[in-house]
Motif scaffolding. Structure first.
Motif, short mmCIF file in Angstrom:
data_model
loop_
_atom_site.label_atom_id
_atom_site.label_comp_id
_atom_site.label_asym_id
_atom_site.label_seq_id
_atom_site.Cartn_x
_atom_site.Cartn_y
_atom_site.Cartn_z
N ASP A 220 0.82 -1.22 0.00
CA ASP A 220 0.00 0.00 0.00
C ASP A 220 0.85 1.26 0.00
O ASP A 220 0.40 2.32 -0.47
N THR A 228 -2.67 -5.94 -6.76
CA THR A 228 -3.80 -6.83 -6.50
C THR A 228 -3.31 -7.95 -5.61
O THR A 228 -2.28 -8.57 -5.90
N SER A 257 -7.51 -4.19 1.30
CA SER A 257 -8.08 -4.42 -0.03
C SER A 257 -7.61 -5.73 -0.66
O SER A 257 -7.21 -5.78 -1.83
N SER A 259 -8.21 -9.00 -2.53
CA SER A 259 -9.28 -9.36 -3.46
C SER A 259 -9.92 -10.68 -3.09
O SER A 259 -11.15 -10.82 -3.14
N SER A 284 -10.46 4.24 7.38
CA SER A 284 -9.20 4.50 6.70
C SER A 284 -8.45 5.69 7.30
O SER A 284 -7.23 5.65 7.46
N GLU A 293 -15.53 -2.40 2.88
CA GLU A 293 -14.56 -3.15 2.08
C GLU A 293 -14.98 -4.61 2.04
O GLU A 293 -15.51 -5.14 3.03
N ARG A 353 -17.21 -7.49 -7.12
CA ARG A 353 -17.14 -6.67 -5.91
C ARG A 353 -17.53 -5.24 -6.28
O ARG A 353 -17.41 -4.83 -7.43
N ASP A 356 -14.83 0.92 -6.95
CA ASP A 356 -14.59 2.26 -6.44
C ASP A 356 -15.13 3.29 -7.44
O ASP A 356 -15.18 3.05 -8.65
#
Length: 704
Positions: A220, A228, A257, A259, A284, A293, A353, A356
């Protein structure tokens, strides 16, 4: 006054207690502070599309060599066609059980089978050995006291051990042009490998969860690269316990995040569609509201019985998968069935999903086609379920021009804006593939949502039970429910006895029923409650009631009304004297014989079953640990013997008490009384003389 001397042996129990407590705290502190080893690998990939193969629950067994043979043959041939970037083996590599499946232990022969099978697989498939990542399952830790011990064959024969990847966390990165895909493997097996069936849950530590979060946080921090993340392990989240302080993986995966989390462990018998969408609210930033999330959890069926493998693809951040059941070894390896994996748009039931708001709708259709034969034509059909699945568009797909030669990617442009809908299951996608031999293969008809909406998925009750319930919490409920039920079952008769002990009407009713009702006519529930209640009462009364019932059924001359009259008037002594005039031996055979023999027989059966279980444990763990465990091996037989001795003594005392209570005062000897009552026996002369002397003295006194 001097205090008495205290022997040194008195300190031994306290010393052992404090020493055990010290070892426990030391080991717990060592577990909490132990550093988690992380291995890291990096591989380049062509473009921004990657796919991997997952296989789980191999259960290679010395008694089933065909599993290892087909692992090398079937899986090797499939990988030669699929050509994945990675091969992930998610635990339970070996079966670790004996031929009867009654005990668990590590078998080095099974691990040699695995090493040889992987060697053959690498030669047949052409896959680079370094791209194979295997982790432990609970079967791979059965009976392993610690990592690095003589029984830790994973550290000797696994592929990961050949590249020194022996930590509990394996981080694998696939680096593309604009994307980077991270696969994070976690080993959550027990630190001390308890044998089955106790070793069933994953047991992460707080340090391991924090180390996983640190690995995810590292990606991150690189804002210039799109990441991913896919996590793979053996245990589903439903079979993963919390850490020492209650930490869990779910909020960590959602916060960073992830997946998808892919796993095994449950096998295909519980369901072939064990999917679950985890949703968590994540904070966050301090000054911003919480965001929702999500991440998917997909369990793969086992190789052991069904030969399942999974192809998982990542197409510019979108993760999709398909599960394939390989054919048997009776068919030639070249007969690999054509497989179609649509990488975009994804299945709205199990892969979508919420997107965003910064993400745009993609105007393309991508599909991977794995086939032995060259592909001539690939066509995508769009169906509208609101119009009885009428075809609304037919789109031909072409081989992707920007991919390297031989990459099985087919691509087409489309206007995705035309398929924006409030429903996640309105539009459905269907692909048709024709190879060079004219064979046509169709993909599974599935719904899609270009907006990333998720359709409602309803699992079966069995799938919900094993995959959606958090068994860590259910386990505590089941444990205390069982304990409460056992306590209630044991205390209920005594509680009822205490409540009704001084109730004279109940006592008259119980005795009346015991001597006047037909046993055949009594219902099962009444028998059970009468036995439980009366069995805990005064033994003399119960024993006399039991014998009186036998007297009533064996003697045809005694009237029920006469016997009932004795009890109604409280003249128990007169009633028992009348009972002694009947056939005494028959009542003893019925009441004192068959009932106690039946109970003894049932106890003997339970003892035999206990010894069978103990022998199985001795076979699994060895004779010494079981033989030295009194609570396991010796207590039930000793309790059975004590119960037999106690019941025999109580019966003897009850007989003596009854005879003492019913013996007339003029008989000072039981043998004289028995002879008078018609029972074989001889009166002692001293008893007769003393009786006559007493009678004569009484007569002289009256004359005076």
């Amino acid at each position: 006054m001097a205090s008495p001397a205290i022997s040194s042996s008195a300190f031994l129990p306290f010393f052992l207690l404090f020493f055990s407590l010290f070892l426990f705290l030391s080991s717990a502190d060592e577990t909490e502070n132990a550093a988690e080893l992380v291995s890291r690998e990096f591989f380049p990939m062509d473009g921004d599309l990657a796919w991997v193969v997952q296989v789980s629950d191999l259960h290679l067994s010395a008694y089933h060599p065909e599993r290892a043979e087909e692992l090398a043959g079937l899986l090797g041939s499939a990988i030669r066609v699929i050509r994945p970037d990675l091969l992930l083996v998610t635990g339970d590599i070996t079966d670790a059980k004996n031929s009867k499946r009654t005990s668990t232990r590590q078998d080095e022969l099974e691990w040699i089978q695995y090493r040889n099978a992987m060697d053959t697989l690498v030669k047949q498939s052409g896959l680079e050995r370094r791209r194979i990542f295997d982790i432990r399952g609970n079967h791979d830790k059965y009976g392993v006291p610690y990592v690095g011990s003589a029984l830790d064959f994973f550290s000797i024969y696994s592929v990961s051990s050949q590249f020194k990847r022996l930590g509990t966390i394996q981080s694998v990165s696939l680096v593309g042009d604009d994307q980077r895909y991270i696969f994070l493997g976690i080993d959550d097996t027990m630190r001390i490998g308890v044998r089955g069936p106790s070793n069933l849950f994953g047991h992460p530590t707080g340090n391991r969860i924090r180390a996983v979060e640190a690995e995810l946080q590292h990606s991150d921090n690189n804002s210039g690269v799109l990441f991913t993340k896919v996590v793979f392990g053996h245990f589903p989240m439903s079979f993963t316990a919390s850490a020492e302080k209650g930490e869990r993986y779910e909020p960590v995966f959602a916060r960073h995040s992830v997946s998808a989390y892919i796993c095994g462990h449950l096998h295909s018998k519980f369901g072939k569609q064990l999917w679950r969408l985890h949703t968590s609210e994540v904070l966050s930033h301090v000054n911003k509201p919480k965001t929702v999330e999500q991440f998917w959890e997909w369990e793969l069926g086992d190789w052991k019985e069904f030969r399942f493998i999974r192809i998982l693809a990542i197409d510019r951040g979108d993760v999709s998968f398909m599960d394939i059941k390989l054919s048997s070894t009776n068919e030639p390896p070249s007969d690999f069935k054509t497989a179609i994996l649509v990488t975009y748009p994804m299945d709205s039931r199990s892969m979508s999903r919420v997107k965003d708001h910064t993400q745009q709708v993609r105007n393309d259709i991508n599909a991977l086609v794995f086939s032995v034969q060259p592909i001539l034509n690939v066509t995508a059909n769009i169906l509208d379920s609101s119009r009885d699945f009428k075809m609304v568009e037919e789109i031909p797909l072409q081989p992707a021009t920007d991919s390297s030669k031989g990459k099985p990617l087919y691509h087409a442009k489309w206007n995705a804006e035309n398929y924006i809908s409030a429903s996640a299951t309105r539009y459905w996608l269907h692909l048709l593939v024709i190879d060079s031999q004219g064979k046509q293969t169709a993909s599974i008809l599935r719904p899609f949502s270009v907006e990333g909406k998720t359709a409602k998925f309803s699992p079966s009750w069995l799938a919900f039970l094993v995959f959606d319930l958090q068994w860590e919490e259910v386990f505590h409920v089941l444990q205390w429910s069982n304990i409460s039920f056992l306590i209630l079952l044991l205390c209920f008769p005594k509680i009822v006895n205490l409540l009704m002990e001084r109730n004279s009407s109940y006592q008259k009713w119980a005795v009346s029923v015991s001597i006047s009702s037909s046993i055949v006519q009594r219902k099962f529930v009444f028998r059970l409650f009468w036995f439980l209640i009366e069995g805990s009462r005064v033994k003399t009364l119960c024993f006399s009631a039991e014998r009186s019932a036998a007297c009533f059924y064996s003697s045809k001359n005694t009237k029920c009304s006469d016997i009932q009259m004795h009890f109604d008037t409280g003249n128990y002594r007169t009633f028992i004297q009348s009972y002694n005039c009947t056939t005494r031996s028959f009542g003893c055979k019925i009441c004192a014989g068959w009932l106690r023999k039946a109970l003894l027989f049932a106890s003997a059966v339970i003892a035999c079953l206990h010894f069978k279980l103990v022998s199985g444990m001795m076979e699994a763990y060895g004779a010494a640990p079981v033989a030295l465990s009194p609570a396991v091996s010796w207590v039930p037989p000793l309790l059975l013997a004590a119960a037999i001795i106690y019941s025999t003594n109580e019966e003897s005392r009850s007989v003596e008490t009854m005879r003492e209570a019913t013996k007339p005062e003029e008989y000072s000897d039981y043998s004289c009384y028995d002879e008078k009552m018609g029972v074989k026996g001889h009166c002692h002369s001293s008893s007769r003389r003393s009786s006559r002397a007493g009678t004569a003295g009484s007569a002289r006194t009256r004359k005076k």
